[in-house]
Motif scaffolding. Structure first.
Motif, PDB file in Angstrom:
ATOM      1  N   LEU A  85       1.691  23.555 -12.725  1.00  9.71           N
ATOM      2  CA  LEU A  85       1.476  24.677 -11.808  1.00  9.71           C
ATOM      3  C   LEU A  85       0.872  24.222 -10.483  1.00  9.71           C
ATOM      4  O   LEU A  85       1.154  24.814  -9.436  1.00  9.71           O
ATOM      5  CB  LEU A  85       0.568  25.719 -12.468  1.00  9.71           C
ATOM      6  N   SER A  86       0.045  23.170 -10.507  1.00 12.85           N
ATOM      7  CA  SER A  86      -0.587  22.726  -9.264  1.00 12.85           C
ATOM      8  C   SER A  86       0.301  21.779  -8.468  1.00 12.85           C
ATOM      9  O   SER A  86       0.428  21.908  -7.250  1.00 12.85           O
ATOM     10  CB  SER A  86      -1.916  22.042  -9.587  1.00 12.85           C
ATOM     11  N   ASP A  87       0.970  20.832  -9.156  1.00 12.19           N
ATOM     12  CA  ASP A  87       1.792  19.849  -8.439  1.00 12.19           C
ATOM     13  C   ASP A  87       3.141  20.417  -8.039  1.00 12.19           C
ATOM     14  O   ASP A  87       3.590  20.239  -6.904  1.00 12.19           O
ATOM     15  CB  ASP A  87       1.999  18.609  -9.316  1.00 12.19           C
ATOM     16  N   VAL A  88       3.815  21.109  -8.983  1.00 14.06           N
ATOM     17  CA  VAL A  88       5.167  21.597  -8.717  1.00 14.06           C
ATOM     18  C   VAL A  88       5.145  22.870  -7.872  1.00 14.06           C
ATOM     19  O   VAL A  88       5.946  23.035  -6.948  1.00 14.06           O
ATOM     20  CB  VAL A  88       5.927  21.835 -10.038  1.00 14.06           C
ATOM     21  N   HIS A  89       4.210  23.790  -8.173  1.00 11.48           N
ATOM     22  CA  HIS A  89       4.212  25.091  -7.496  1.00 11.48           C
ATOM     23  C   HIS A  89       3.009  25.293  -6.581  1.00 11.48           C
ATOM     24  O   HIS A  89       2.893  26.352  -5.959  1.00 11.48           O
ATOM     25  CB  HIS A  89       4.267  26.212  -8.532  1.00 11.48           C
ATOM     26  N   GLY A  90       2.088  24.324  -6.510  1.00 12.36           N
ATOM     27  CA  GLY A  90       0.994  24.390  -5.553  1.00 12.36           C
ATOM     28  C   GLY A  90       0.014  25.520  -5.772  1.00 12.36           C
ATOM     29  O   GLY A  90      -0.429  26.158  -4.821  1.00 12.36           O
ATOM     30  N   ALA A 307      12.670  26.510  -2.130  1.00 17.53           N
ATOM     31  CA  ALA A 307      12.502  26.075  -0.737  1.00 17.53           C
ATOM     32  C   ALA A 307      11.369  25.064  -0.626  1.00 17.53           C
ATOM     33  O   ALA A 307      11.476  24.068   0.099  1.00 17.53           O
ATOM     34  CB  ALA A 307      12.226  27.286   0.166  1.00 17.53           C
ATOM     35  N   LYS A 308      10.278  25.303  -1.362  1.00 18.22           N
ATOM     36  CA  LYS A 308       9.174  24.346  -1.339  1.00 18.22           C
ATOM     37  C   LYS A 308       9.613  23.000  -1.902  1.00 18.22           C
ATOM     38  O   LYS A 308       9.266  21.940  -1.367  1.00 18.22           O
ATOM     39  CB  LYS A 308       7.990  24.891  -2.136  1.00 18.22           C
ATOM     40  N   LYS A 309      10.395  23.058  -3.023  1.00 24.10           N
ATOM     41  CA  LYS A 309      10.891  21.804  -3.594  1.00 24.10           C
ATOM     42  C   LYS A 309      11.779  21.071  -2.596  1.00 24.10           C
ATOM     43  O   LYS A 309      11.668  19.848  -2.420  1.00 24.10           O
ATOM     44  CB  LYS A 309      11.660  22.098  -4.881  1.00 24.10           C
ATOM     45  N   PHE A 310      12.662  21.830  -1.930  1.00 24.62           N
ATOM     46  CA  PHE A 310      13.549  21.200  -0.946  1.00 24.62           C
ATOM     47  C   PHE A 310      12.762  20.638   0.230  1.00 24.62           C
ATOM     48  O   PHE A 310      13.097  19.567   0.760  1.00 24.62           O
ATOM     49  CB  PHE A 310      14.588  22.208  -0.458  1.00 24.62           C
ATOM     50  N   ASP A 311      11.707  21.375   0.645  1.00 23.28           N
ATOM     51  CA  ASP A 311      10.878  20.849   1.733  1.00 23.28           C
ATOM     52  C   ASP A 311      10.208  19.545   1.323  1.00 23.28           C
ATOM     53  O   ASP A 311      10.140  18.586   2.111  1.00 23.28           O
ATOM     54  CB  ASP A 311       9.810  21.880   2.129  1.00 23.28           C
ATOM     55  N   THR A 312       9.718  19.523   0.071  1.00 26.26           N
ATOM     56  CA  THR A 312       9.088  18.292  -0.421  1.00 26.26           C
ATOM     57  C   THR A 312      10.089  17.152  -0.460  1.00 26.26           C
ATOM     58  O   THR A 312       9.797  16.015  -0.066  1.00 26.26           O
ATOM     59  CB  THR A 312       8.508  18.533  -1.816  1.00 26.26           C
ATOM     60  N   LEU A 313      11.320  17.465  -0.936  1.00 25.89           N
ATOM     61  CA  LEU A 313      12.352  16.435  -0.983  1.00 25.89           C
ATOM     62  C   LEU A 313      12.713  15.954   0.423  1.00 25.89           C
ATOM     63  O   LEU A 313      12.921  14.750   0.650  1.00 25.89           O
ATOM     64  CB  LEU A 313      13.593  16.982  -1.693  1.00 25.89           C
ATOM     65  N   GLU A 315      10.783  15.959   3.049  1.00 25.43           N
ATOM     66  CA  GLU A 315       9.708  15.103   3.558  1.00 25.43           C
ATOM     67  C   GLU A 315       9.795  13.706   2.961  1.00 25.43           C
ATOM     68  O   GLU A 315       9.636  12.693   3.657  1.00 25.43           O
ATOM     69  CB  GLU A 315       8.343  15.735   3.228  1.00 25.43           C
ATOM     70  N   SER A 316      10.062  13.652   1.632  1.00 25.77           N
ATOM     71  CA  SER A 316      10.175  12.333   0.998  1.00 25.77           C
ATOM     72  C   SER A 316      11.374  11.563   1.553  1.00 25.77           C
ATOM     73  O   SER A 316      11.290  10.348   1.792  1.00 25.77           O
ATOM     74  CB  SER A 316      10.307  12.503  -0.517  1.00 25.77           C
ATOM     75  N   TYR A 317      12.505  12.292   1.779  1.00 26.60           N
ATOM     76  CA  TYR A 317      13.683  11.620   2.339  1.00 26.60           C
ATOM     77  C   TYR A 317      13.421  11.134   3.767  1.00 26.60           C
ATOM     78  O   TYR A 317      13.901  10.056   4.156  1.00 26.60           O
ATOM     79  CB  TYR A 317      14.883  12.561   2.320  1.00 26.60           C
ATOM     80  N   LYS A 318      12.671  11.921   4.559  1.00 27.06           N
ATOM     81  CA  LYS A 318      12.343  11.496   5.913  1.00 27.06           C
ATOM     82  C   LYS A 318      11.489  10.223   5.889  1.00 27.06           C
ATOM     83  O   LYS A 318      11.718   9.287   6.659  1.00 27.06           O
ATOM     84  CB  LYS A 318      11.593  12.608   6.647  1.00 27.06           C
ATOM     85  N   LYS A 319      10.515  10.202   4.950  1.00 29.97           N
ATOM     86  CA  LYS A 319       9.687   9.011   4.835  1.00 29.97           C
ATOM     87  C   LYS A 319      10.518   7.806   4.419  1.00 29.97           C
ATOM     88  O   LYS A 319      10.367   6.702   4.961  1.00 29.97           O
ATOM     89  CB  LYS A 319       8.567   9.246   3.830  1.00 29.97           C
TER      90      LYS A 319
END
Length: 423
Positions: A85-90, A307-313, A315-319
């Motif tokens: 709940l904290s890592d995946v959904h914040g 959308a949050k998961k995609f944003d995280t992905l 960001e990771s892809y940008k890095k």
């Protein structure tokens, strides 16, 4: 209302968790669920990718009566739930962390209710939440009310660790609208129940008055028959019966007036009943709209989570892209350095080849110098010997020797000098 919900929270959530199919360690009591096996099996069904076989293998399937093993299982389950709940959904879950020691050792219902409430939070955030929500709606009304209240409490008090976006504000507005609609539906339902009870009481009174009016009408008819059947000579009894008849007529008139009043009241109540039925239909439409809003809310939450998961992905892809570009720059720099070093190595090899050729010439020249020095030494010795033997011819021989050294090789000079001196 809140205390009643809290009292029945654990019981309702135990009934809810038993709706899952193929649940290992299935039980309808807190003691049966306190080993964590059924909860771990439920988590595996909710998200088999996150709660994988590695997670299941760390759960002891048969702890028996050892409460320490039960507490160990519950700690593993709680850690996995909180991390999800904290890592995946914040979500921040500080206010919902249960004491698993009380659950494993004392079978505390309040702490078990908190743990199952967190599992319920995973249910409304996983990919297949629509089916699980439909299952909750198919349960009995009291259990459904407690479960939905637990979901609302969890969504209200769990603050996201990420900043609130516009979509999150829209979700909060939809939640507030849904809450107001539910309160309105509840109030109108209570008003409908009161009005229905009042209408039922008035109908009962109307029936009782109708029965009394019918009895009195029958009594009047009976007395009229008795009065008509008696002879006219009985004056006194006739006058008495006449007075009784007048009284009964008066009572009949009053009853008819009250009957008319009751009819008016019945008509008013019927009008109120029709109005309540119309309001009930409106409330049903609002309830359906609230259900649709709730479905849209859950769908919007699902879209927000994706959308949050995609944003995280992203960001990771940008890095990773930046790291790849940096590695590409480093590779280009290394290639340039490799080209430079290769050219330098070729130049050094060419210089080495030239140096080897020059060293060979130097060796040749060194040998020649050594031979000349040896020949010169021999000639000096020989000249001394010759000078001692014939001093008159010595200047001429030395001049001839110097001329020959400029024109001929050392060996020939030595040979010529020897021949001359011998002569």
């Amino acid at each position: 209302m809140a205390s009643s919900v809290d009292d029945h929270l654990c019981e309702s959530l135990v009934k809810w968790i038993n709706t899952f199919d193929n649940l290992q360690g299935k039980s309808d009591s807190v003691l049966g669920l306190s080993d964590g096996v059924a909860i771990a099996s439920c988590l595996t069904q909710l998200d088999p990718i996150y709660f994988n076989e590695d997670f299941s293998s760390r759960i002891v399937k048969d702890p028996g009566g050892n409460w320490r093993i039960r507490v160990s299982n519950l700690k593993k389950v709680l850690k996995a739930v909180v991390d999800y709940l904290s890592d995946v959904h914040g979500l921040e879950l500080d206010a919902f962390i249960p004491d698993v020691n009380d659950i494993g050792e004392k079978q505390d219902e309040e702490q078990m209710g908190r743990l199952l409430q967190l599992v319920l939070g995973i249910t409304i955030h996983c990919d297949g939440k629509e089916g699980y929500i439909q299952t909750i709606r198919s349960m009995e009304e009291s259990v459904q009310h407690v479960v939905m209240t637990a979901i609302q409490h969890l969504l209200t008090n769990c603050t996201p660790s990420t900043p609130v976006t516009s979509s999150s504000r829209e979700l909060e507005e939809m939640q507030e609208e849904l809450r107001r609609s539910q309160q309105t539906v509840e109030q109108l339902r209570m008003e409908k129940e009161k009005a229905s009870q009042h209408c039922h009481d008035l109908q009962q009174e109307l029936l009782m008055e109708g029965e009394r009016h019918q009895e009195q009408s029958e009594e009047v008819k009976r007395l009229q028959k008795e009065l008509n059947s008696r002879p006219s000579s009985a004056g006194t009894s006739r006058e008495q019966h006449q007075r009784q008849l007048e009284k009964l007529r008066t009572v009949n008139v009053e009853l008819e007036a009250s009957r008319d009043d009751y009819r008016v009241k019945v008509d008013e109540l019927n009008a109120e009943l029709m109005e309540l039925r119309r309001k009930n239909l409106d409330l049903a439409a609002e309830a359906q709209k609230a259900v649709e809003l709730q479905d849209e809310l859950y769908m919007a939450k699902g879209f927000e989570d994706k959308a949050k998961k995609f944003d995280t992905l992203m960001e990771s892809y940008k890095k990773k892209k930046e790291e790849a570009q940096e590695l590409r720059r480093q590779i280009n720099s290394l290639q340039d350095m490799t080209t430079t070093y290769t050219q330098q190595a070729l130049d050094l090899e060419e210089q080495l080849r030239l140096m080897k050729a020059r060293l060979a010439q130097v060796d040749v020249y060194r040998k020649k110098v050594q031979e000349l020095e040896k020949a010169l030494t021999e000639e000096k010795v020989f000249s001394q010997q010759v000078r001692g033997r014939c001093p008159v011819q010595m200047p001429f021989c030395l001049w001839s020797l110097s001329q020959l050294m400029r024109l001929a090789r050392p060996q020939r000079v030595c040979q010529w000098s020897r021949n001359n001196l011998r002569r």
